[in-house]
Scaffold this motif. Structure first.
Motif, PDB file in Angstrom:
ATOM      1  N   GLU A  98       2.313   1.668  -3.382  1.00  7.87           N
ATOM      2  CA  GLU A  98       1.257   2.146  -4.279  1.00  7.87           C
ATOM      3  C   GLU A  98       1.070   3.651  -4.126  1.00  7.87           C
ATOM      4  O   GLU A  98       0.851   4.365  -5.102  1.00  7.87           O
ATOM      5  CB  GLU A  98      -0.047   1.402  -3.989  1.00  7.87           C
ATOM      6  N   LEU A 135       3.553   5.631  -6.163  1.00  8.08           N
ATOM      7  CA  LEU A 135       3.514   5.506  -7.623  1.00  8.08           C
ATOM      8  C   LEU A 135       3.384   6.848  -8.334  1.00  8.08           C
ATOM      9  O   LEU A 135       4.118   7.103  -9.302  1.00  8.08           O
ATOM     10  CB  LEU A 135       2.415   4.542  -8.047  1.00  8.08           C
ATOM     11  N   ALA A 161       0.831  -1.206   0.000  1.00  8.36           N
ATOM     12  CA  ALA A 161       0.000   0.000   0.000  1.00  8.36           C
ATOM     13  C   ALA A 161       0.864   1.253   0.000  1.00  8.36           C
ATOM     14  O   ALA A 161       0.559   2.229  -0.696  1.00  8.36           O
ATOM     15  CB  ALA A 161      -0.940  -0.003   1.202  1.00  8.36           C
TER      16      ALA A 161
END
Length: 127
Positions: A17, A20, A14
């Motif tokens: 992510e 990103l 997470a």
């Protein structure tokens, strides 16, 4: 945006992510020609032909770089006759980011340029 120690695999995934968008932003800034385009656009709006002349690159190459910067939300275009005119989005923030990069480069000296993975020699070998 920091990764914390002692997290589970799901938490780590997470966190990665969440990073990103930053990764994509820095990737869009990773090409010297795109940095020159951003610096040139700090002076004001330019057509592709203006940037082509300044960079000494083909029109298609400059257009690809501009598309990458546009996809990253850093530049915008507007039609002007048969041409498109490009300008910075968030110009003040881009100027601050580039100034921060210059400050960081001043602190690291030649460390970044001499890095065997991302430095000058690595960049030359990849071209």
């Amino acid at each position: 945006m920091a990764i914390t120690a002692g997290t589970s695999d799901g938490d780590r995934a997470a966190e990665l992510e969440m990073l990103l968008p930053a990764t994509c932003l820095f990737h869009s800034l990773s090409d010297p020609s795109r940095l020159v385009i951003l610096q040139h656009l700090q002076l004001g709006e330019h057509r592709v032909v203006d940037l082509t002349e300044h960079l000494g690159l083909s029109q298609s190459t400059v257009s690809k770089h501009l598309a990458r910067l546009k996809d990253a939300g850093l530049v915008e275009s507007r039609p002007q006759g048969r041409a498109s005119v490009y300008s910075l989005l968030h110009g003040e923030a881009i100027t601050e980011l580039l100034a921060a990069a210059e400050r960081l480069l001043g602190l690291t000296g030649d460390t970044v340029a001499l890095c065997p993975v991302h430095g000058k020699r690595a960049a030359a070998e990849s071209n």
